[in-house]
Write an enzyme that holds these catalytic residues in place. Structure first.
Site, mmCIF file in Angstrom:
data_model
loop_
_atom_site.group_PDB
_atom_site.id
_atom_site.type_symbol
_atom_site.label_atom_id
_atom_site.label_comp_id
_atom_site.label_asym_id
_atom_site.label_seq_id
_atom_site.Cartn_x
_atom_site.Cartn_y
_atom_site.Cartn_z
ATOM 1 N N GLY A 1 0.336 -5.186 1.208
ATOM 2 C CA GLY A 1 -0.993 -5.085 0.631
ATOM 3 C C GLY A 1 -1.133 -5.875 -0.664
ATOM 4 N N GLU B 1 -1.824 -9.322 0.370
ATOM 5 C CA GLU B 1 -3.161 -9.331 0.967
ATOM 6 C C GLU B 1 -4.250 -9.359 -0.107
ATOM 7 O OE1 GLU B 1 -2.233 -5.853 3.605
ATOM 8 O OE2 GLU B 1 -3.297 -7.077 5.063
ATOM 9 N N ALA C 1 0.835 -1.188 0.000
ATOM 10 C CA ALA C 1 0.000 0.000 0.000
ATOM 11 C C ALA C 1 0.874 1.243 0.000
ATOM 12 C CB ALA C 1 -0.907 -0.009 1.221
ATOM 13 N N GLU D 1 4.984 -5.878 7.116
ATOM 14 C CA GLU D 1 4.552 -4.673 7.832
ATOM 15 C C GLU D 1 5.206 -4.503 9.200
ATOM 16 O OE1 GLU D 1 2.694 -6.571 5.985
ATOM 17 O OE2 GLU D 1 1.216 -5.410 4.861
#
Lengths: 728, 401
Positions: free
Chosen positions: A120, A123, A66, A145
């Protein structure tokens, strides 16, 4: 232009292409999620679509994660009102809502992964029903992360938990380790690994073969692998998970605790409600000062310094084809190795050929370990070794583009080596001296041109320590700096830049840590408590055991140098008494098997019994309050010294202070570095706490005037924290 | 506030808490039922006079779930007007149940009440009730959770008791328990457990190993070394950072045994006792519970004793007999050290190391044990206390009348 585009396809298999516009890497943005959301609606409604491929338009990666800066802007600061915070949760929950819409769109969705899928990116892939990855061991799949103080907030904690169970999900999430495709397949994180280029064909075949449009956790009677927290099998797993997280975090890392909370609470809920939990903890973590400091230093500053982005512009880039290393001792041998590994032809020079060859043998031993581990072939090792020419003849240095001197820490010996090298090399090349204690401007006198002379303080062991402290002498010019930074980058290390002053930045600041430990010893605290407090603060080792590791006679030598450079201003410290006594007792540390600890042949250590008679324990036991004070003393003492270095101009950029501390001596990552620690606490509060410590424990805690002024003006080292703008 | 008197105490023998234990075929409900029936029958109680029955039970699930106290009241054939309450204060549940029963009488809520407890550890496993304490990171982080035995080991390390000390204490517990049984010192309270045919299943504490020696204990491996090293030692050391490492000294032989059992104690006001035609044996002089540091967990007995003695204006030396549950040997050694208690007046008839610790019942059992001993040795005052999970302590002082 859109990041996501939909191609409905002729055969009923639609393709969603992720190709971020204007960016080299695919990163997920709020705008991107909106686009994907609209596409998912279209897919759901289009009866001709019977399946979906999610592919990347980038060759480098499926998706790298992200957009962190966007998230920090949107959610990094805790809003003043509950309504504001609700809006933040709503915004940060978007990724989960859209990914969940994809997962429940009613059509089978296959992700084809031909490059990295991280954070992300992974994910998003986990929200697809089928993941097929190219068989390429360079591809990284992971949720990193936690390494920058965050937790996966796009469903990663919940889908990984449901795929592999808590026992396997927790370490992956806490360590942030990326997996190669084969291992991800073995763990069940991806469904298929196929020869490169076959991903799309296999994905289409999966859809055509009746691929299910239902995630395992959406099926009735889904059972969490390994069990839920209060099932017979799952209970011990979750009890152990809490202990594993507590051990790793020690209360310092909000992300670690919150990852454990996400798993425990999420495991007891259906996925939709579990994702709500994840979003709440994600927002809490993102808004913590620790995560913002970690993102700043580890995600922004460190890569910027590694790439030498603030190298003096306008100086032509130097090519270091051949580099001479003077001295084949521990440091020279290590430097020769990293150079050769980086493809640089190396002349490793010592007073005898035998000594030089011994230095080269170090490279052989490092490479042998790699061959044994299977990470390197014999041929690759040979190629690296072939780049090192051991020599005892200064004339061999003739082709060098740079000379790195690493001989004994003595001004005359170093000067002599530099002078002799200068007789044989081209005019104008850069001379670097690896020193941790000697003033660079003084050493420069031996160089043919003081403008082309620079300090390079390598850290030991060189092949594992990423930091090089580049030291500017009085006359060092921009060309020299630029070329030094080019060299450090070429050998894949990270440079911080400091100005010549006693012990530069890293040794000077690190020294305050071990000396504070000795102060505590003199205060009467138990040695075990002192070392434990250092580790509880997040330092890799306690101050006393670390002193043993670096050797007490070295600390003593630094103290002697300090006396010379400070003259009468060098007030005697209680830690000097400790050092003197240890040296007097012949207790030099691990190197002679006795320091604050006694070392057995097997490397195990026990506290030196004599400590109790010299420094009887009279201090309090380790209650949380006492430990908090000890932790503060150990960390704040270093932060104060770093602040003094900035105030005195030893460093000019707080990023260098922070990156240098974390890479150089393992300053705790949760702080983002000593200067970020001050910002994290806030200058006003930090100054107040330090004044309190100064009253209790001595002037060494007195903040420099520049820091007091910063507090008075309501300023911080880094300006407004990331995310501040959005709140304005 | 009315005085509260103790009229009778009964307990089952303690069966090995394993598949081959003599009480494994007996339900927890039946254990509770037989103790309630016994205390009724041998006192000729009109159960309609009893206001409430409070029973400790630490794993209240499965057959021990759904307020086993009320169900046992009904199953024992007590008047349906008798209420039932199940409570948990972990290991002190049995004593806490007695304290609650007494407090109900003191407050005027009740005139007669029974306190007691039940735990069939062979049938409902310890820990099987789950709990946020260990598994929820919020709770585990705040309490620096480590299994109880590691706290016991740490107590030994902090206060200077080594493996030999705790093993010596365990041997003494076995010897004292064996002597007490051979002299019939438990006869007054122990009621054999019978099956549905009326045949006796168990009439003695079967966990005891009177032949235990320092040598035989020396062969046992520390029980918490493995889990400590793998997971929990580093956590408790975050709270006790002055300790270099945990020396694990406890094992099955110097810790309380896992057993099945139940107990009941009859309390009433003087007036109600007279109305029921009973003779009071002792008076409740005071009761207390405290919280203590939860990670080391087991330092509560000293602290609750100090609090209670202070409140009663007494000193440690005013107590004739101490009864401290032998959860782990170090807990008892530490209490004696902290309060300078003569070992000759502590757990004089052995304890849970020899005879076992049926979690929910033990507190009520040892109250009965020490009252019997006060009478046998003709002494006046006793203090009963137990260490408690998550860092607590509960205590009661009784005196003969």
């Amino acid at each position: 232009m859109n990041d996501f585009t939909l191609d409905r396809g002729a055969d009923g298999i639609a393709t969603i292409r992720f190709d971020a516009t204007g960016r080299t890497m695919n990163t997920l943005t709020s705008q991107g999620w909106d686009e994907l959301s609209a596409i998912i609606d279209a897919v759901r409604q289009d009866e001709t679509i019977r399946g979906v491929l999610l592919i990347s338009g980038k060759s480098n990666a499926f998706c790298a994660g992200a957009d962190l800066d966007e998230m920090l802007d949107a959610a990094g600061t805790t809003p003043a009102s509950a309504g504001g915070q609700r809006a933040v949760v709503e915004r940060m929950g978007k990724a989960n809502r859209v990914a969940r819409a994809l997962e429940t769109c009613g059509k089978p969705v296959a992700a084809t992964i031909a490059g990295h899928a991280l954070g992300g990116g992974l994910e998003l892939a986990l929200a697809c029903h089928f993941r097929v990855v190219a068989e390429d061991s360079r591809i990284k799949l992971g949720l990193p992360e936690a390494t920058i103080g965050l937790l996966p907030g796009g469903g990663g904690t919940q889908r990984l938990l449901r795929l592999v169970g808590a026992a396997r999900a927790l370490p992956l999430l806490l360590e942030g380790r990326a997996l190669p495709p084969a291992e991800a397949l073995e763990m069940g994180i991806v469904n298929a690994v196929v020869p490169s280029g076959e991903e799309e064909r296999v994905a289409r075949a999966w859809i055509a073969g009746g691929g299910e449009a239902v995630a395992p956790w959406d099926k009735p009677h889904f059972a969490l692998p390994g069990g839920t927290p209060y099932s017979r099998d799952g209970n011990p797993v979750f009890i152990q998970s809490a202990a594993i997280a507590a051990r790793r975090s020690q209360g310092n890392y909000p992300a670690i605790g919150n990852i454990a909370r996400c798993l425990y609470e999420g495991a007891q809920l259906p996925i939709d409600r579990a994702l709500e939990i994840e979003t709440r903890y994600f927002v809490e973590t993102l808004q913590s000062p620790q995560s913002k400091a970690m993102i700043r230093t580890l995600f922004h500053s460190q890569p910027a310094l590694s790439k030498a982005l603030d190298r003096p512009a306008g100086v032509p880039r130097a090519q270091h084809k051949t580099v001479g290393v003077l001295g084949a001792g521990m440091m020279g041998a290590g430097i020769a190795f990293v150079q050769a590994e980086a493809g640089i032809d190396t002349i490793l020079l010592d007073t005898s050929l035998e000594a030089a060859e011994n230095g080269k043998a170090y490279s052989r031993s490092v490479l042998n370990r790699r061959i044994k581990k299977g990470t390197m072939s014999e041929a690759q090792a040979e190629a690296i070794l072939a780049r090192i020419l051991p020599s005892a003849d200064y004339a061999d240095l003739a082709p060098c583009d740079l000379v790195v001197e690493t001989v004994f820490e003595d001004r005359d010996i170093k000067g002599e080596a530099t002078r002799r090298a200068a007789e044989h090399v081209r005019d104008g090349i850069l001379f670097a001296s690896n020193t941790s204690t000697l003033p660079i401007s003084g050493l420069a006198a031996a160089a043919p041109d003081a403008r082309r002379f620079i300090g390079m303080h390598f850290h030991s062991p060189v092949d594992r320590m990423e930091l090089v402290e580049v030291v500017l002498g009085e006359h060092t010019d921009d060309t020299a700096l630029a070329h030094a930074l080019d060299y450090v980058k070429a050998i894949r290390k990270t440079a911080i830049v400091v100005h010549d002053s006693p012990f530069f930045y890293t040794s000077r600041t690190f020294d305050t840590y071990i000396r504070e430990g000795m102060e505590m010893l003199a205060d009467g605290y138990a040695p075990t408590l002192i070392d434990a407090a250092g580790k509880l603060a997040g330092m890799p080792r306690g101050p006393l055991e670390l002193t043993d590791d670096v050797a007490i006679d070295l600390v003593h030598r630094i103290a002697e140098q300090r006396k010379i450079s400070l003259g009468k201003a060098a007030a005697r410290r209680r830690s000097d008494d400790v050092v003197d006594l240890m040296v007097h007792e012949g207790r030099y540390g691990r190197k002679n098997g006795k320091g604050f600890y006694d070392y057995a042949a097997d490397g195990s250590k026990t506290l030196w019994q004599g400590l109790a008679s010299h420094w009887p324990v009279s201090g309090a036991t380790g209650t949380p309050e006492v430990v908090e004070t000890l932790k503060r003393r150990l960390l704040y003492r270093q932060a104060i010294e770093a602040a003094r270095c900035l105030a005195e101009g030893v460093l000019t950029d707080p990023r260098h202070a922070d990156v240098g501390a974390i890479l150089g001596w393992g300053f705790p990552r949760w702080t983002g570095g000593p200067i970020s620690l001050i910002d994290q606490i806030g200058a006003v509060e930090f100054v107040a706490r330090c004044e309190d410590l100064a009253r209790q424990f001595g002037e060494r805690f007195s903040p420099p005037d520049a820091l007091r002024a910063m507090a008075a003006d309501g300023l911080s080292y880094y300006g407004n924290p990331p995310g501040h703008r959005a709140a304005a | 506030m009315p005085d509260v008197f103790i009229y009778d105490t009964v307990r089952t023998p303690r069966g090995k808490g394993r598949k081959d234990g003599s009480l494994h075929t007996v339900t927890a409900l039946e254990l509770a039922t037989q103790t309630l029936a016994a205390i009724r029958d041998r006192n000729g109680l009109d159960t309609g006079a009893i206001d409430d029955v409070v029973m400790g039970c630490v794993a209240p699930l499965g057959e021990q779930g759904s307020d086993i106290a009320r169900i046992a009241v009904l199953n024992a054939g007590y008047a349906e007007s008798v209420a039932g309450l199940q409570v948990s204060r972990f290991c002190a549940s049995g004593l806490e149940a007695c304290n609650i029963a007494a407090a109900k009488i003191m407050s005027g809520e009740a005139e007669a009440a029974i306190g007691g407890g039940v735990e069939s550890m062979s049938r409902v496993a310890m820990g099987s009730d789950g709990g946020a304490w260990y598994a929820d990171p919020n709770a585990a982080f705040k309490t620096y959770y480590a299994p109880q035995g590691i706290g016991a080991d740490l107590i030994g390390n902090l206060y200077g008791f080594d493996r030999t000390d705790v093993d010596n204490y365990a041997v003494q517990s076995q010897q004292r328990a064996a002597k007490a049984w051979s002299e019939g010192r438990f006869a007054k309270s122990v009621v054999p457990v019978k099956d549905n045919l009326g045949l006796t299943l168990l009439d003695h504490d079967e966990h005891m190993r009177p032949q235990t020696t320092l040598q035989s204990l020396g062969a046992l491996k520390p029980a918490f070394a493995d889990v400590g090293e793998k997971w929990f030692d580093p956590i408790i050391l975050q709270r006790y950072p002055e300790v270099d490492k945990i020396d694990h000294i406890h094992h099955a032989g110097n810790s309380s045994g896992i057993v099945d059992g139940a107990a009941a104690v009859l309390f009433a006001t003087k007036e109600m006792g007279e109305a029921l035609g009973l003779k009071p044996r002792a008076r409740i002089k005071g009761m207390a519970s405290i919280g203590s540091e939860p990670s080391i967990m087991l330092t509560g007995p000293e602290l609750v004793t100090r609090k209670l003695l202070d409140r009663l204006g007494m000193e440690a030396g005013d107590i004739d007999l101490y009864e401290l549950n032998e959860a782990f040997a170090s807990v008892v050694l530490r209490m004696m050290q902290a309060l300078d208690i003569d070992p000759d007046i502590m757990n004089v008839n052995g304890g849970a190391i020899a005879m076992g610790h049926p979690l929910g019942a033990t507190g009520a059992m040892i109250l009965g044990t020490v009252l019997d001993e006060l009478e046998r040795s003709d002494q006046e005052t006793a203090l009963i206390t137990l260490c408690v999970g998550a860092g607590m302590g509960t205590a009661t002082v009784i005196e003969r009348v």
